[in-house]
Design an enzyme around this catalytic site. Structure first.
Site, PDB file in Angstrom:
ATOM      1  N   ASP A 199     -27.057  63.232  29.218  1.00  0.00           N
ATOM      2  CA  ASP A 199     -26.408  64.401  28.632  1.00  0.00           C
ATOM      3  C   ASP A 199     -25.428  65.043  29.624  1.00  0.00           C
ATOM      4  O   ASP A 199     -25.766  65.208  30.800  1.00  0.00           O
ATOM      5  CB  ASP A 199     -27.514  65.403  28.246  1.00  0.00           C
ATOM      6  CG  ASP A 199     -27.025  66.520  27.370  1.00  0.00           C
ATOM      7  OD1 ASP A 199     -26.577  66.242  26.250  1.00  0.00           O
ATOM      8  OD2 ASP A 199     -27.086  67.692  27.806  1.00  0.00           O
ATOM      9  N   GLU A 262     -22.580  60.822  28.856  1.00  0.00           N
ATOM     10  CA  GLU A 262     -21.830  61.609  27.873  1.00  0.00           C
ATOM     11  C   GLU A 262     -20.733  62.365  28.619  1.00  0.00           C
ATOM     12  O   GLU A 262     -21.026  63.180  29.499  1.00  0.00           O
ATOM     13  CB  GLU A 262     -22.744  62.619  27.173  1.00  0.00           C
ATOM     14  CG  GLU A 262     -22.001  63.343  26.056  1.00  0.00           C
ATOM     15  CD  GLU A 262     -22.492  64.771  25.769  1.00  0.00           C
ATOM     16  OE1 GLU A 262     -22.145  65.290  24.701  1.00  0.00           O
ATOM     17  OE2 GLU A 262     -23.196  65.347  26.613  1.00  0.00           O
TER      18      GLU A 262
HETATM   19  C1  NOJ Z   1     -24.565  67.647  24.708  1.00  0.00           C
HETATM   20  C2  NOJ Z   1     -25.475  67.326  23.564  1.00  0.00           C
HETATM   21  O1  NOJ Z   1     -24.987  66.201  22.894  1.00  0.00           O
HETATM   22  C3  NOJ Z   1     -25.543  68.555  22.695  1.00  0.00           C
HETATM   23  O2  NOJ Z   1     -26.173  68.311  21.484  1.00  0.00           O
HETATM   24  C4  NOJ Z   1     -26.244  69.631  23.484  1.00  0.00           C
HETATM   25  O3  NOJ Z   1     -26.249  70.826  22.741  1.00  0.00           O
HETATM   26  C5  NOJ Z   1     -25.548  69.881  24.822  1.00  0.00           C
HETATM   27  N1  NOJ Z   1     -25.180  68.669  25.495  1.00  0.00           N
HETATM   28  C6  NOJ Z   1     -26.441  70.642  25.746  1.00  0.00           C
HETATM   29  O4  NOJ Z   1     -27.484  69.817  26.188  1.00  0.00           O
END
Ligand code: NOJ
Length: 526
Positions: A199, A262
Site C-alpha cells: 500500500d 502501489e
Molecule cells: C491506498 C488504498 O488502496 C486505499 O484503499 C486506502 O484507503 C489508502 N491506500 C490508505 O491505506
C-alpha cells in the site's frame, strides 16, 4: 528469466464484497474459498486480497491493528490457512495487501507511542511540535481531507497521518520499525503466501526537514484538499528506495515471491521504483490506463511513453480498475469495457483484473446517507465515493445476487438480475466468456506473453499493434464502424478472437464495427 508473475494475470479481490458465508452481509475468507473455481476457470494465475488483517475498519482494513492476525469479520487463521491451501491446490498464487505506511491508531505500537514522550515506541510514529503559532507543523494535507497533522492533547505534540487520523503514519526512518515490518513479511512468507501488494509504497519516507509543500497552481475547489499543494516533500523521497530494497531483499530470500508497489506518480517517477539494478519492487503498479482519456491517440501515446520509459530488465504491467477508482465499465460503458479487456490482456506485461470487471459491473445508485467510504464522507462531492467500485460481486439471479443471505454492506448495482456470473456463463458472447477466451489465448500464444510491442498506424479511431512476429491486435475505440487498410501480411491472418462475439472469426474483417476488436495470428509466423 524466472518469475511466474511475468506470465500470470492477477485478480484483485475486495474481500468484503466477494462472497459472504455467515449472513452478516460482508464477504469472508470461507466465501473466497467457495468461489475459487470461478477464478481458476477464468484463467488468471494469482489472486490479490485487499487487507484481511485485524482492523477497526475505519478505512475498511487499510487501518491495521494487528499485522499477524485475521480480522474476525473475515474469519480466523485456520480459515486463512485453508484458503491458502485451496488456492495453491488450484495452481493459483495468493498475494496479500501489506499496509506498512500507517497502522491503525488502535495498534498497540501506536497506543504505546502516544502514551508518553519518553515511551520507547514514541519514535515509531511521526511526532512533531506545533508551528510557532501553535498550528500544525507544516502545510501537508491528508489524502482524506484537512491537515495531515492531528493534535494529541495528552503529550502536547502533533502526529502525522497521510490518510485518516485513525491511520497514523509509521516512522520508516526508525530502524526498529523497519525490522518489525520485515518480520511481518517473513511471518506471511513462512506460511507460504506468494507475495504482497504494498500500500502507498511511495509514501513511506517523508522529507527529513518537514518542509512545506509548494502550492499547486492548478488547484481549485472542485478538487480534494490534497491537491492544494504539490506533494514534493511529503512523498516520493530518494531514501524510500533504500527501504524498498530492504523489503525486496526479504522477498528474494524466499523462492519466487512477488513484490508489487502501489504508486500513483507520473511515468518517469514511477520507473524509479524498479530500483537501481532492479532492486525495487518487481512491479510498480501502472495505473496510467485508469487516468487516460479513452481514445486511440491518447492510449497509443501512453503505451509508447510507458514502454519507452521502462528501465532495462523492468517488466511492464497494466491495471484497468481497482477498489479506489471508478470501474472501467463505469468510465467507458459496456461496449468499450469489452475493448478494454482485449487491450489489457494483449498488452505486454502483467495485467491486473479487478473482481466484477469480468462481468462488467459498472456504477451503483447511492444516496448520500448510504455512503460509507471515509474519504467521500470527509470531502463529499469532491472526493470519488469509492463505495461505488466496491459493491458485492454478482454471482446469480438468486436473492442478493448469490452474494449473501443477509443485507449486503453495500447495495448491488441496479442490473444484477441480468448481469451476473451465472447468466454470463451460459452466453458464449458474454464479457465473462470474452475474458476466459482472452486469458486462454494469452496463455497459449508466447508472443502475447513476451513478444515486443509495436504500434501500427491506422485510422485515428483505431489502436493497432503487433506483438512479436505472430500476433496483431486491432481495436476500434469508437462506436462507429471504421474501414481498415491492413498490411498485406495481416489480411491472410487467422482471427483468433473478436471482441463482439468472443469467438474466432472465419476471416479478417475489411471493416471493424464500432467497439469491435480482433486478435490476428499472422500466418507466415505459424
Ligand atoms: C491506498 C488504498 O488502496 C486505499 O484503499 C486506502 O484507503 C489508502 N491506500 C490508505 O491505506
Amino acid at each position: 528469466m524466472s518469475g511466474w508473475w511475468r506470465e500470470a494475470a492477477l485478480y484483485q479481490i475486495y474481500p468484503r464484497s466477494f462472497q459472504d458465508t455467515d449472513g452478516n452481509g460482508i464477504g469472508d475468507l470461507e466465501g473466497i474459498c467457495r468461489r475459487l473455481d470461478h477464478i481458476a476457470d477464468l484463467g488468471v494465475g494469482a489472486v490479490w486480497l485487499s487487507p484481511i488483517f485485524r482492523s477497526p475498519m475505519a478505512d475498511f482494513g487499510y487501518d491495521v491493528s494487528d499485522y499477524r492476525d485475521i480480522d474476525p469479520v473475515f474469519g480466523d487463521m485456520a480459515a486463512f490457512d485453508r484458503l491458502l491451501e485451496e488456492t495453491h491446490a488450484r495452481g493459483l498464487k495468493l498475494l496479500l495487501d501489506f499496509v506498512p505506511n500507517h497502522s491503525s491508531d488502535q495498534h498497540p505500537w501506536f497506543q504505546e507511542s502516544r502514551s508518553s514522550r519518553d515511551n520507547p515506541k514514541r519514535d515509531w510514529y511521526i511526532w512533531h511540535d506545533p508551528a510557532p503559532d501553535g498550528g500544525p507543523p507544516n502545510n501537508w494535507m491528508s489524502n482524506f481531507g484537512g491537515s495531515a497533522w492531528e493534535w494529541d492533547e495528552h503529550t502536547d505534540q502533533y502526529y502525522y497521518h497521510a490518510f485518516l487520523a485513525e491511520q497514523p503514519d509509521l516512522n520508516w526512518r526508525n530502524p526498529d520499525v523497519r525490522a518489525a515490518m520485515r518480520d511481518v513479511l517473513r511471518f506471511w512468507l513462512d506460511k507460504g503466501v506468494d507475495g504482497f501488494r504494498v500500500d502507498v509504497i511511495w509514501h513511506l519516507i517523508k522529507d527529513a526537514e518537514f518542509r512545506d509543500n509548494p502550492l499547486n497552481p492548478h488547484y481549485d475547489a472542485s478538487h480534494p484538499d490534497i491537491d492544494r499543494y504539490l506533494q514534493v516533500y511529503s512523498a516520493d523521497q530518494p531514501e524510500v528506495h533504500d527501504v524498498i530494497a530492504e523489503l525486496r531483499a526479504v522477498i528474494d530470500s524466499y523462492d519466487d515471491r512477488l513484490l508489487i508497489g502501489e504508486i500513483y506518480l507520473p511515468i518517469e517517477r514511477l520507473m524509479t521504483y524498479y530500483g537501481r539494478d532492479n532492486s525495487g519492487v518487481h512491479l510498480p503498479f501502472n495505473f496510467q490506463l485508469i487516468q487516460c482519456a479513452w481514445n486511440a491517440d491518447a492510449i497509443g501515446s501512453l503505451i509508447h511513453e510507458y514502454e519507452s520509459a521502462l528501465p532495462e530488465g523492468g517488466w511492464p504491467n497494466w491495471v484497468l480498475s481497482n477498489h479506489d477508482q471508478p470501474r472501467i465499465a463505469a468510465r467507458v460503458g459496456e461496449a468499450q469495457a469489452r475493448v478494454a479487456a482485449m487491450l489489457l490482456l494483449t498488452l505486454r506485461g502483467t495485467p491486473t483484473l479487478y473482481y466484477g470487471d469480468e462481468i462488467g459491473i459498472a456504477d451503483v445508485d447511492m444516496t448520500e446517507e448510504e455512503v460509507l467510504d471515509p474519504a467521500a464522507i470527509n470531502e463529499p462531492g469532491v472526493s470519488f465515493n469509492r463505495d461505488r467500485s466496491r459493491t458485492p460481486m454478482q454471482w446469480s439471479d438468486k436473492p442478493v445476487a448469490g452474494f449473501s443471505d443477509g443485507k449486503p454492506w453495500l447495495p448491488l448495482t441496479q442490473d444484477w438480475r441480468e448481469r451476473n456470473a451465472a447468466v454470463q456463463r451460459q452466453d458464449p458472447a458474454s464479457l465473462l466468456n470474452l475474458h476466459r477466451a482472452l486469458l486462454h489465448i494469452r496463455s497459449i500464444e508466447p508472443d502475447l506473453l513476451s513478444g515486443a510491442y509495436r504500434r501500427i498506424d491506422m485510422d485515428e479511431d483505431v489502436l493497432a499493434y503487433e506483438r512479436g512476429a505472430s500476433i496483431a491486435v486491432i481495436l476500434n475505440l469508437s462506436s462507429e464502424p471504421v474501414e481498415l487498410s491492413l498490411p498485406d501480411k495481416w489480411k491472410a491472418a487467422r482471427v483468433l478472437l473478436s471482441v463482439r462475439s468472443a469467438q474466432a472469426l472465419n476471416e479478417v474483417p475489411a471493416n471493424l464495427a464500432g467497439a469491435e476488436g480482433v486478435i490476428l495470428k499472422i500466418k507466415d509466423a505459424e
